[in-house]
Design a protein around this motif. Sequence first.
Motif, PDB file in Angstrom:
ATOM      1  N   ASN A 126      12.879   4.480  -0.163  1.00 27.67           N
ATOM      2  CA  ASN A 126      13.041   6.057   0.087  1.00 27.67           C
ATOM      3  C   ASN A 126      12.194   6.433   1.381  1.00 27.67           C
ATOM      4  N   SER A 127      11.500   5.589   1.968  1.00 34.32           N
ATOM      5  CA  SER A 127      10.519   5.762   3.162  1.00 34.32           C
ATOM      6  C   SER A 127      10.974   4.764   4.403  1.00 34.32           C
ATOM      7  N   ASP A 128      10.471   5.477   5.594  1.00 36.80           N
ATOM      8  CA  ASP A 128      10.649   4.572   6.708  1.00 36.80           C
ATOM      9  C   ASP A 128       9.514   4.539   7.443  1.00 36.80           C
ATOM     10  N   ASN A 129       9.045   4.109   8.653  1.00 33.65           N
ATOM     11  CA  ASN A 129       7.848   3.852   9.057  1.00 33.65           C
ATOM     12  C   ASN A 129       7.281   5.142   9.384  1.00 33.65           C
ATOM     13  N   HIS A 130       7.916   6.191   9.604  1.00 31.89           N
ATOM     14  CA  HIS A 130       7.341   7.606   9.977  1.00 31.89           C
ATOM     15  C   HIS A 130       6.927   8.465   8.489  1.00 31.89           C
ATOM     16  N   THR A 131       7.458   8.084   7.455  1.00 32.55           N
ATOM     17  CA  THR A 131       7.367   8.745   6.256  1.00 32.55           C
ATOM     18  C   THR A 131       6.484   8.019   5.095  1.00 32.55           C
ATOM     19  N   ILE A 132       6.364   6.830   5.494  1.00 30.02           N
ATOM     20  CA  ILE A 132       5.646   5.900   4.297  1.00 30.02           C
ATOM     21  C   ILE A 132       4.089   6.474   3.783  1.00 30.02           C
ATOM     22  N   GLY A 133       3.633   6.842   4.953  1.00 29.21           N
ATOM     23  CA  GLY A 133       2.230   7.550   4.629  1.00 29.21           C
ATOM     24  C   GLY A 133       2.382   8.488   3.923  1.00 29.21           C
ATOM     25  N   ARG A 134       3.219   9.717   4.405  1.00 30.94           N
ATOM     26  CA  ARG A 134       3.544  10.770   3.833  1.00 30.94           C
ATOM     27  C   ARG A 134       3.795  10.797   2.107  1.00 30.94           C
ATOM     28  N   ASN A 135       4.956   9.815   2.042  1.00 24.92           N
ATOM     29  CA  ASN A 135       5.460   9.603   0.669  1.00 24.92           C
ATOM     30  C   ASN A 135       4.334   8.863  -0.131  1.00 24.92           C
ATOM     31  N   SER A 136       3.474   8.106   0.406  1.00 24.81           N
ATOM     32  CA  SER A 136       2.530   7.463  -0.637  1.00 24.81           C
ATOM     33  C   SER A 136       1.219   8.508  -0.844  1.00 24.81           C
ATOM     34  N   LEU A 304      -1.822  15.322   4.869  1.00 24.47           N
ATOM     35  CA  LEU A 304      -2.175  15.597   6.269  1.00 24.47           C
ATOM     36  C   LEU A 304      -2.460  14.954   7.445  1.00 24.47           C
ATOM     37  N   ASN A 305      -1.963  13.600   7.064  1.00 21.03           N
ATOM     38  CA  ASN A 305      -2.313  12.625   7.837  1.00 21.03           C
ATOM     39  C   ASN A 305      -1.068  11.929   8.372  1.00 21.03           C
ATOM     40  N   LYS A 306       0.079  12.668   8.554  1.00 19.66           N
ATOM     41  CA  LYS A 306       1.403  12.133   8.537  1.00 19.66           C
ATOM     42  C   LYS A 306       1.550  11.110   9.622  1.00 19.66           C
ATOM     43  N   ASN A 307       1.132  11.425  10.766  1.00 21.48           N
ATOM     44  CA  ASN A 307       1.100  10.558  12.090  1.00 21.48           C
ATOM     45  C   ASN A 307       0.100   9.443  12.196  1.00 21.48           C
ATOM     46  N   ASN A 308      -0.867   9.275  11.115  1.00 18.34           N
ATOM     47  CA  ASN A 308      -1.863   8.338  10.900  1.00 18.34           C
ATOM     48  C   ASN A 308      -2.592   8.157  12.398  1.00 18.34           C
ATOM     49  N   ARG A 309      -2.966   9.456  13.145  1.00 20.07           N
ATOM     50  CA  ARG A 309      -3.481   9.232  14.292  1.00 20.07           C
ATOM     51  C   ARG A 309      -4.666   8.633  14.624  1.00 20.07           C
ATOM     52  N   PHE A 310      -5.614   8.703  13.621  1.00 24.83           N
ATOM     53  CA  PHE A 310      -6.799   7.833  13.746  1.00 24.83           C
ATOM     54  C   PHE A 310      -6.654   6.305  13.014  1.00 24.83           C
ATOM     55  N   GLY A 311      -5.663   6.094  12.441  1.00 23.75           N
ATOM     56  CA  GLY A 311      -5.371   4.845  11.563  1.00 23.75           C
ATOM     57  C   GLY A 311      -6.092   4.636  10.299  1.00 23.75           C
ATOM     58  N   ARG A 312      -6.039   3.710   9.638  1.00 19.29           N
ATOM     59  CA  ARG A 312      -6.320   3.664   8.376  1.00 19.29           C
ATOM     60  C   ARG A 312      -7.852   3.213   7.962  1.00 19.29           C
ATOM     61  N   ASN A 374      -6.560   3.684  -2.222  1.00 20.51           N
ATOM     62  CA  ASN A 374      -5.114   3.232  -2.773  1.00 20.51           C
ATOM     63  C   ASN A 374      -4.125   3.799  -1.670  1.00 20.51           C
ATOM     64  N   THR A 375      -4.348   5.094  -1.222  1.00 19.92           N
ATOM     65  CA  THR A 375      -3.512   5.604  -0.382  1.00 19.92           C
ATOM     66  C   THR A 375      -3.474   4.822   0.775  1.00 19.92           C
ATOM     67  N   GLN A 376      -4.262   4.195   1.240  1.00 18.13           N
ATOM     68  CA  GLN A 376      -4.104   3.335   2.628  1.00 18.13           C
ATOM     69  C   GLN A 376      -3.773   2.136   2.116  1.00 18.13           C
ATOM     70  N   LEU A 377      -4.050   1.365   1.255  1.00 22.33           N
ATOM     71  CA  LEU A 377      -3.444   0.210   0.542  1.00 22.33           C
ATOM     72  C   LEU A 377      -1.679   0.396   0.443  1.00 22.33           C
ATOM     73  N   LEU A 378      -1.337   1.337  -0.188  1.00 18.23           N
ATOM     74  CA  LEU A 378       0.072   1.636  -0.488  1.00 18.23           C
ATOM     75  C   LEU A 378       0.582   1.770   0.876  1.00 18.23           C
ATOM     76  N   SER A 379       0.044   2.524   1.889  1.00 15.10           N
ATOM     77  CA  SER A 379       0.720   2.715   3.075  1.00 15.10           C
ATOM     78  C   SER A 379       0.837   1.354   3.781  1.00 15.10           C
ATOM     79  N   ILE A 380      -0.339   0.644   3.992  1.00  9.47           N
ATOM     80  CA  ILE A 380      -0.073  -0.651   4.744  1.00  9.47           C
ATOM     81  C   ILE A 380       0.784  -1.379   4.252  1.00  9.47           C
ATOM     82  N   VAL A 381       0.736  -1.787   2.688  1.00 10.41           N
ATOM     83  CA  VAL A 381       1.546  -2.846   2.275  1.00 10.41           C
ATOM     84  C   VAL A 381       3.110  -2.083   2.528  1.00 10.41           C
ATOM     85  N   GLY A 382       3.419  -0.902   2.354  1.00 12.67           N
ATOM     86  CA  GLY A 382       4.593  -0.492   2.590  1.00 12.67           C
ATOM     87  C   GLY A 382       5.072  -0.759   3.736  1.00 12.67           C
TER      88      GLY A 382
END
Length: 452
Positions: A126-136, A304-312, A374-382
Motif C-alpha cells: 500500500n506504499s510507493d517510493n513517495h509514500t513509504i515514509g509517510r505510511n511508516s 512531517l518529513n514526507k519528502n525525506n529532505r535531509f535523509g534518514r 524504528n521509523t527510519q528502519l521501516l522506511s529504508i527496508v520498505g
Amino acid sequence: MTPEQKKLFNIIVLGLGFMFMFTAFQTCGNIEQTVIKSFNSTEFNGSGYTSMSIIYGVFSASNLVAPSVVAVIGPQFSMFFSGLLYSAYIAMFIHPYTWSFYTASVLVGVGAAVLWTAQGNVLAINSDNHTIGRNSGIFWALLQFSLFFGNLYIYCAWHGHEHITDKDRQTVFISLTVISLVGCFLFFLIRKPDPDMSSSEVTESLIHAEQIEDSSDSSTPSSLGSQAVDAFVQACKVSVTKEMLLLSFSIGYTGLELTFYSGVYGTCIGAMTRFGEDAKSLIGISGICIGIGEILGGGIFGLLNKNNRFGRNPVVLLGLVTHFVAFYLVFLNIASDAPLAPEAGTNREAFITPSVGVALLCSFLLGFGDSCYNTQLLSIVGFLFRDKSAPAFAVFKFIQSIMAALAFFYSNFLLLHWQLLILIISGILGTLTFFLAEWKAQSLRETDYSSI
C-alpha cells in the motif's frame, strides 16, 4: 474512493488493528514480571523475563518460515490468526499455570513472526517510493498509542496498591484479552489495493520473484508448496545482501533497547521503594511517557518529513543522542539491583536521590529515541526491498527478535549498569552501520531498485 485513498485507508486500519492488539500485549509485557512476583500459588514458578526470552527466541526462528505462511494464506488471514495467539497468551494470565505460561510463550512467538511479516507486506503493497515514509510514520504513531491507553488503564486500576491481588490481576487481564480480540477482527476491514503497476508488482514478487528472475520454467504454475519454498529462499537471499547485512547491526540494537524499555525499565521503577507506595502504579505512568515519546517521534519523523529532505541519518543520530542521555540518567537515578529485586523491592540508591520526575523523563526519552530508529528502519527496508517486502521484513524481525531474546535472557542475571553498557556499545555500532546503508540507498535513489 480513489486507489490512493484506499491505500491510505488500509494503512490506517492496519495501524488501528495493531494499536488495539498491542494495547493489550505491550501492557501485558510491561507488568508481567511485577504481576508474577505477586503470585500466591505453589503451582506457578515461571519468570516473566524467561517467558519473553522464549517468545523472542521462537519469534526469531519462526521468521525463517513466516514468508511462506504469508505467501500461502495471505497477509490478512495471517494477521488474524496470529492475533488470536496473542489473545490466548494474555488470557492465560487469568488462571496461570507454569506449563500453560511457557506453552503460550512458544505459540505467541510463532504468531509474532507471521504477524509482523504480514504487516510489512501490507505496508509495502500500500506504499510507493513517495509514500513509504509517510505510511511508516502513520503506522508507527497509531501503534504507539497502545502504550498510552494500556498503561493509563494500569495506573488507574493499580493506583495505591502496594500488592497486586488475584482479583486485580484477573480484572486487568480479562479486559486486555477483549481489547486484543477487537484488534484481530479489525484486520478484516483491510481492502485489496486496486491493481495498478506498483502494487501488482509487489504482490507478484512476494510469490514469484525468484522464479521470474532465476528459474528457466517460470511459466509453470506454482503450487502452494512451491510458493512456500520460494518465499523461504527469498528470505535467505535477502538476509545476505550488503544492504541487509549493514542494517542488521541497527536492527539488532532496536531488539536490545526494545527489551529494556518494554520489560526491564518498568520492572525497575516498580521495584524502587524510595518512589513511595505508588511505585507499582508508576509502571503505568512510565509506559504512558514511553508512548508519548513514540507517538511524537512517529509524527515528526514520519508525517512531517514526507519528502525525506535531509535523509534518514540525522534522525537516527538524534535517536542515539536521546538514548544516551536516557541511559546516563537511568544510571544515576535507578539502583543497580532493581531489575533483579524481589517483590518487596530495593531500598538502595544509585548516585542521586531517586526522583520520579527523572525516571519518567527517561521513559519519554527511551520512547522518543526508539521511534527515531524504528521509523527510519521501516522506511529504508520498505524502500530498498519493496519488491521483496515479506522476506525483507521477516529478516528484519528475525534479527530484532533474536537480540531481544538474548537481552531478556541476560536480564535474569545482569545488574542494571551492565545492561546499560551493552546498550551503549551496540547503539554506537548500529548507528554507524545505518549511516553506511543510508548512503548506499541515497546513491541508488535514481536507479532501478528491482535489482536489489
